[in-house]
Scaffold this motif. Structure first.
Motif, PDB file in Angstrom:
ATOM      1  N   ARG A   1       0.814  -1.225   0.000  1.00  0.00           N
ATOM      2  CA  ARG A   1       0.000   0.000   0.000  1.00  0.00           C
ATOM      3  C   ARG A   1       0.844   1.269   0.000  1.00  0.00           C
ATOM      4  N   HIS A   2       2.128   1.146   0.344  1.00  0.00           N
ATOM      5  CA  HIS A   2       2.992   2.324   0.436  1.00  0.00           C
ATOM      6  C   HIS A   2       4.302   2.069  -0.313  1.00  0.00           C
ATOM      7  N   LYS A   3       4.454   2.715  -1.433  1.00  0.00           N
ATOM      8  CA  LYS A   3       5.649   2.536  -2.266  1.00  0.00           C
ATOM      9  C   LYS A   3       6.902   2.942  -1.493  1.00  0.00           C
ATOM     10  N   MET A   4       7.961   2.135  -1.604  1.00  0.00           N
ATOM     11  CA  MET A   4       9.208   2.394  -0.889  1.00  0.00           C
ATOM     12  C   MET A   4      10.049   3.408  -1.667  1.00  0.00           C
ATOM     13  N   ALA A   5       9.743   4.669  -1.479  1.00  0.00           N
ATOM     14  CA  ALA A   5      10.442   5.735  -2.206  1.00  0.00           C
ATOM     15  C   ALA A   5      11.843   5.963  -1.624  1.00  0.00           C
ATOM     16  N   ARG A   6      12.767   6.352  -2.477  1.00  0.00           N
ATOM     17  CA  ARG A   6      14.123   6.698  -2.013  1.00  0.00           C
ATOM     18  C   ARG A   6      14.098   8.131  -1.483  1.00  0.00           C
ATOM     19  N   LEU A   7      14.267   8.282  -0.172  1.00  0.00           N
ATOM     20  CA  LEU A   7      14.212   9.603   0.454  1.00  0.00           C
ATOM     21  C   LEU A   7      15.602  10.212   0.612  1.00  0.00           C
ATOM     22  N   THR A   8      16.598   9.360   0.807  1.00  0.00           N
ATOM     23  CA  THR A   8      17.999   9.794   0.833  1.00  0.00           C
ATOM     24  C   THR A   8      18.810   8.688   0.152  1.00  0.00           C
ATOM     25  N   SER A   9      20.105   8.914   0.031  1.00  0.00           N
ATOM     26  CA  SER A   9      20.951   7.898  -0.610  1.00  0.00           C
ATOM     27  C   SER A   9      21.061   6.630   0.229  1.00  0.00           C
ATOM     28  N   ARG A  10      20.641   6.703   1.498  1.00  0.00           N
ATOM     29  CA  ARG A  10      20.742   5.553   2.391  1.00  0.00           C
ATOM     30  C   ARG A  10      19.433   4.769   2.521  1.00  0.00           C
ATOM     31  N   THR A  11      18.360   5.249   1.931  1.00  0.00           N
ATOM     32  CA  THR A  11      17.058   4.609   2.079  1.00  0.00           C
ATOM     33  C   THR A  11      17.030   3.234   1.418  1.00  0.00           C
ATOM     34  N   ILE A  12      16.515   2.236   2.147  1.00  0.00           N
ATOM     35  CA  ILE A  12      16.294   0.911   1.570  1.00  0.00           C
ATOM     36  C   ILE A  12      15.033   0.970   0.713  1.00  0.00           C
ATOM     37  N   THR A  13      15.154   0.577  -0.554  1.00  0.00           N
ATOM     38  CA  THR A  13      13.987   0.600  -1.445  1.00  0.00           C
ATOM     39  C   THR A  13      13.620  -0.800  -1.939  1.00  0.00           C
ATOM     40  N   SER A  14      14.350  -1.802  -1.496  1.00  0.00           N
ATOM     41  CA  SER A  14      14.051  -3.185  -1.861  1.00  0.00           C
ATOM     42  C   SER A  14      13.182  -3.813  -0.777  1.00  0.00           C
TER      43      SER A  14
END
Length: 252
Positions: free
Chosen positions: A164-177
């Motif tokens: 329900r909530h897309k894993m957007a990249r918020l910083t270079s360290r954000t996990i998106t997988s």
């Protein structure tokens, strides 16, 4: 929603404190610490620590002869009239004390109806709250709060949230997988704080520990500017050690 959690040290402390409170409440004319030790089978040193916490929180009072009786905070929470307001006020006092003891802004968060909610927080001029530049409801994958709450759900509930909530990249360290995040959540021991090392916002680090009372899912968290990152783990450990009063307030 199914839960996936194991009892932590604060949970056990809160359970022991409830036993003490129930015993004090049954003895309306007062009960001594020696009598409490006999009735609860809690060893004296631990009982002394619990009584100190219960007096500080206003749940018990010591009368002239040294006996313990129920305190005003317990009376207010035990009353059906304005209980919600009494609980908020009690929790706010506890959060204020936690803020001062760990030297950081602190947050009480809950997972309600499939969403991350910040219930209450305590900050100060030198301990500001995180700038919520992306709604916390949509950034659970990047925040310590979100990871702590998701970590208390079962696998299917976690997948439902991430769908329900897309894993957007918020910083270079954000996990998106989602595969990597789910793997990390699965392997995280319940007693180890979840961390956010500039994954949500550059310049901020956070930590969160679980606060689970009954069927509700919650957590306590703190945030620090990145220049204080060296204090994060120590502050997180202190937050975890002092979480019992929050659990106790929610359980009464």
């Amino acid at each position: 929603m199914a839960l996936k959690h194991e009892p932590t040290a604060p949970y056990h402390s809160a359970q022991d404190a409830l036993r003490v409170l129930e015993t004090v409440a049954r003895h309306t004319t007062g009960i001594t610490d020696a009598q409490l030790a006999r009735h609860t089978s809690i060893e004296p040193e631990r009982l002394t620590t619990l009584l100190r916490m219960l007096r500080r929180e206003g749940y018990v009072e010591q009368v002239a002869d040294g006996a313990y009786v129920t305190g005003d905070a317990l009376t207010r929470l035990g009353s059906a009239h304005d209980r919600d307001q009494a609980l908020r006020e009690t929790l706010q006092r506890t959060l204020d004390r936690l803020r001062d003891s760990v030297g950081a802004a602190v947050y009480l968060s809950r997972y309600v109806d499939g969403e991350v909610r910040i219930a209450q927080y305590a900050d100060g001029p030198t301990m500001p709250v995180v700038n919520e530049w992306v709604d916390f409801r949509y950034s659970a994958h990047a925040t310590a709060i979100g990871k702590s709450l998701l970590g208390q759900l079962d696998h299917n509930s976690r997948r439902d949230h991430l769908s329900r909530h897309k894993m957007a990249r918020l910083t270079s360290r954000t996990i998106t997988s989602d595969k990597l995040l789910l793997s990390r959540l699965e392997s995280q021991p319940p007693t180890v704080p979840h961390l956010d090392l500039q994954e949500y916002a550059v310049g901020t680090v956070c930590a969160a520990v679980p606060i689970t009372a009954g069927s509700s899912v919650g957590c306590l968290a703190l945030s620090l500017p990145v220049e204080h990152a060296h204090r994060l783990r120590q502050a997180a450990d202190a937050l975890n050690r002092n979480a019992a009063p929050v659990l106790l307030s929610m359980a009464i």
